[in-house]
Design an enzyme around this catalytic site. Structure first.
Site, PDB file in Angstrom:
ATOM      1  N   ASP A   7      10.125   4.722  -4.223  1.00  0.00           N
ATOM      2  CA  ASP A   7       9.260   4.923  -3.064  1.00  0.00           C
ATOM      3  C   ASP A   7      10.134   5.250  -1.870  1.00  0.00           C
ATOM      4  O   ASP A   7      11.245   4.740  -1.730  1.00  0.00           O
ATOM      5  CB  ASP A   7       8.362   3.713  -2.804  1.00  0.00           C
ATOM      6  CG  ASP A   7       9.089   2.390  -2.755  1.00  0.00           C
ATOM      7  OD1 ASP A   7       9.270   1.865  -1.642  1.00  0.00           O
ATOM      8  OD2 ASP A   7       9.441   1.864  -3.825  1.00  0.00           O
ATOM      9  N   GLU A  88       2.493  -6.356   4.014  1.00  0.00           N
ATOM     10  CA  GLU A  88       3.692  -7.119   4.355  1.00  0.00           C
ATOM     11  C   GLU A  88       3.571  -7.858   5.685  1.00  0.00           C
ATOM     12  O   GLU A  88       4.388  -8.731   5.978  1.00  0.00           O
ATOM     13  CB  GLU A  88       4.915  -6.188   4.418  1.00  0.00           C
ATOM     14  CG  GLU A  88       5.235  -5.469   3.115  1.00  0.00           C
ATOM     15  CD  GLU A  88       6.495  -4.641   3.213  1.00  0.00           C
ATOM     16  OE1 GLU A  88       7.546  -5.190   3.618  1.00  0.00           O
ATOM     17  OE2 GLU A  88       6.437  -3.428   2.888  1.00  0.00           O
TER      18      GLU A  88
END
Length: 279
Positions: A7, A88
């Site tokens: 990613d 997150e």
């Protein structure tokens, strides 16, 4: 069996190495104001290498609908693309992440939508165990493909060195692409080519062969309609009629012919242009 992918975000270059990879997930947006300035070029790198491509949004506190719509507004999805919520921020609740995923699922029908988070978020912050169409779990435990959770997972991010690297539970990139979903844009069908039968086929001596029956005339008539030269009151049929003759002469004029050169019968040059565009 697993396949390997990475990613990337603005921290990675536009032209990153794709060697040994089958998929890449690209950060596009964060909140409702940030867009990764490299994401389009990073997508191009993935597409050129034939990789399965996913896109993710880094979620922030605020309206989940507004963030989801902002994210989706940036993408022109194609078949085989999948979408991810990157969870997150501690200010984003489990209910928030559920709302974002469900909204994106409703807007991007057919495309799989995943949740990305680390083990702490999954075990200690999440209260619903909802991960959309699959869980992408982050844990750098030195055991690629073996995160320490009991819940089913689809992708394991197992290291960030030298770049975030992942294993996904698919036998091949083709299997992952099929899973990712979406509808392929249908390829335009090519018109059937009827070989030019020769000018004499269309004539009875010095006159058009009116009344002659053949599938060639049906195919010809359909193509004349398609190019805007069909002068039919009723759809073209298998018998040659005056409307066929006038329509074809209109086509020959459209091809730049004038006078006697535009008159019946058809010539091979205009016939091929009619049946095989751009020839």
């Amino acid at each position: 069996m697993t396949i390997k992918g990475i990613d990337v975000s603005s921290y990675q270059p536009a032209a990153y190495s794709t060697r040994g990879l089958d998929f890449v997930v690209i950060k596009i947006t964060e909140g409702t104001s940030y867009t990764n300035p490299r994401w389009v070029a990073q997508r191009s790198t993935a597409r050129k290498a034939g990789l399965v491509t996913g896109f993710y949004h880094f979620v922030r506190p605020g309206s989940m609908k507004a963030q989801a719509d902002y994210f989706l507004s940036k993408i022109n999805l194609v078949a085989g693309d999948f979408l991810v919520l990157d969870w997150e921020d501690p200010g984003v609740s489990g209910a928030d992440k559920d709302a974002w995923i469900k909204h994106v699922q409703s807007k991007a029908k057919g495309h799989k939508v995943l949740l990305y988070c680390n083990v702490d978020y999954w075990l200690n912050r999440d209260k619903t165990s909802f991960a959309g169409d699959g869980l992408w779990i982050a844990q750098y435990n030195g055991r690629p493909g073996k995160p320490s959770i009991q819940a089913p997972w689809l992708i394991h991010q197992y290291t960030s060195t030298p770049v975030d690297t992942n294993l996904a539970k698919f036998a091949s990139r083709e299997a992952m692409r099929d899973w990712a979903g979406g509808r392929a844009t249908p390829k335009p069908s090519k018109p059937k080519y009827e070989p030019f039968p020769g000018a004499a086929f269309f004539m009875k001596g010095s006159k058009p062969a009116l009344g002659k029956s053949s599938k060639v005339f049906t195919a010809m008539g359909k193509r004349l309609v398609a190019v805007g030269c069909g002068l039919y009151k009723v759809g073209p049929g298998s018998e040659l009629g005056e409307a066929d003759v006038k329509s074809y002469e209109a086509w020959q004029r459209k091809c730049g012919y004038t006078g006697s050169d535009a008159k019946w019968p058809p010539g091979k040059t205009t016939w091929d242009k009619l049946h095989v565009p751009n020839t």
